[in-house]
Write an enzyme that holds these catalytic residues in place. Structure first.
Site, PDB file in Angstrom:
ATOM      1  N   GLU A  93       0.788  -1.235   0.000  1.00  0.00           N
ATOM      2  CA  GLU A  93       0.000   0.000   0.000  1.00  0.00           C
ATOM      3  C   GLU A  93       0.824   1.293   0.000  1.00  0.00           C
ATOM      4  OE1 GLU A  93      -3.137   0.065   2.889  1.00  0.00           O
ATOM      5  OE2 GLU A  93      -4.109  -1.714   2.059  1.00  0.00           O
ATOM      6  N   GLU A 102      -6.166  -7.913  -0.052  1.00  0.00           N
ATOM      7  CA  GLU A 102      -6.857  -7.513   1.175  1.00  0.00           C
ATOM      8  C   GLU A 102      -8.270  -7.081   0.809  1.00  0.00           C
ATOM      9  OE1 GLU A 102      -5.059  -4.686   3.794  1.00  0.00           O
ATOM     10  OE2 GLU A 102      -3.027  -5.463   3.495  1.00  0.00           O
TER      11      GLU A 102
END
Length: 392
Positions: free
Chosen positions: A220, A322
């Site tokens: 991320e 995710e």
């Protein structure tokens, strides 16, 4: 897309194995069982959140028991406790949060993959001991955990979740609560590359890591292509070079190379493929949380429709590494969204996401378990709660 309650169970029953092991090589459990035999070839897994990079919201009680109450991140907690006390406290956590029984349970639920978030400080030689504060000793527990998972026949992705300098600001998943993201400079990239080289050596030379088939080079990054320009032009190509250099030095056969994973272009940090000259065994990752997407209307119909039609990846092959059933904080405990009185909706939403993500290479739920095991964030909780029942 029409989503029925039974679709969830049907999907889980028919798609039970990972694509990489069957595509590239066969892996088996210690008793010779091939979890990937006769599969439809989709990754279906869970993240082991808060094992090696603790996010306090996942388990506030365990965080307090470590002595970390009131602290934002591992960095802050270690600085508070002192190195020796922190090492002892975190060793107890590593030994108890994810156990061999957890691995057996994961396998028993028909899953085939685990994603393990780690920080660069797992390699303690990379820590600036005069200015950085992280627990020491985690690698032995990582090795043991990978051994259990390999024995069980699970595929393993190791994810550089916490990058040097922190890839985003004020987020515990980086291991620290930095005021600004400090990762996007050459000397921090170099530290991350050294971590990847070190991890590659461990994977290819230690038996317990035999089912590790993928390294994710950073989790991320900032969702701003202007900020991440050098991530794409410098770090990603050099990550490939560093990992392949080690594999070449170790005379690893190309079919046994690690897959190298970057965040997909849909994540919002730019096209990871932009500057790659070698994309052999490249893979991509996207994370999808409608909870934090202001473009999506907060309604049940909107969530189902969005998840059915979501364009979740622009690169190939992509894994949705995710996702969850989490909804915005301001509605999550209201009558229309409470988990145990809205089971029908959450089952349908789960099915909508799975069916979409399995149009790509599969999915990895965030996370395996939480302190309360509330099923919107705990895959284990879906079984403990009766989520899979087929009638009201």
């Amino acid at each position: 897309m029409k989503v029925t309650r039974l679709a969830v169970l049907n999907t889980l029953a028919t798609l039970t194995v990972a694509w990489l092991p069957t595509t590239d090589k066969t892996i088996t459990s210690s008793n010779g069982t091939d979890l990937f035999k006769a599969s439809h070839g989709k990754i279906r897994g869970v993240n082991l959140g808060s094992q090696f990079v603790f996010e306090p919201w996942i388990a506030t009680k365990a965080w307090s028991e470590l002595g970390c109450e009131g602290q934002e991140s591992e960095f802050d907690c270690v600085m508070k406790l002192g190195q020796d006390a922190a090492n002892k406290a975190f060793a107890k956590h590593w030994d108890s949060w994810i156990t061999k029984e957890d691995i057996k349970e994961i396998r028993s639920y028909g899953l085939n993959t685990i994603r393990i978030p780690v920080g660069y400080w797992m390699n303690e030689d990379l820590i600036y001991h005069d200015s950085e504060y992280f627990p020491h000793g985690g690698f032995a527990y990582l090795e043991k955990l990978c051994g259990w998972a390999s024995d069980a026949g699970l595929y393993i992705i190791i994810d550089l979740h916490g990058a040097p300098g922190a890839q985003v600001a004020k987020n515990a998943f980086t291991g620290q609560f930095a005021d600004t993201p400090g990762f996007y400079v050459d000397f921090q990239y170099q530290r991350a590359l050294e971590f990847l080289e070190w991890m590659t050596i461990k994977v290819h030379t230690l038996h317990n890591f035999r089912n590790v088939g993928m390294l994710e080079v950073v989790n991320e990054p900032v969702q701003n292509p202007q900020v991440t320009t050098t991530l794409r032009s410098n770090y990603y190509p050099n990550a490939f070079h560093s990992i392949r250099k080690v594999e070449g030095a170790l005379s690893i056969d190309r079919k046994d190379y690690l897959h190298i994973q970057m965040m997909d272009g849909a994540w919002g940090a730019g096209d990871p493929h932009e500057h790659l000259t070698d994309d052999y065994y490249a893979a991509y990752d996207n994370h999808r949380y409608l909870k934090w997407d202001p473009r999506v209307e907060v309604s049940k119909d909107s969530y189902i429709k969005t998840s059915c039609n979501d364009n979740v990846a622009t690169n190939w092959p992509a894994i949705i590494g995710e996702w969850s059933l989490g909804v915005p904080d301001n509605v999550q405990e209201t009558a229309d969204w409470k988990p145990y009185s809205n089971l029908d909706f959450y089952q349908k939403w789960f099915a909508a996401q799975v069916q979409n993500y399995e149009q790509h290479q599969g999915w990895i739920f965030w996370t395996w378990k939480t302190q309360l095991d509330e099923y919107r964030w705990s895959y284990r909780g879906t079984y403990l709660s009766g989520f899979w029942q087929t009638s009201s």
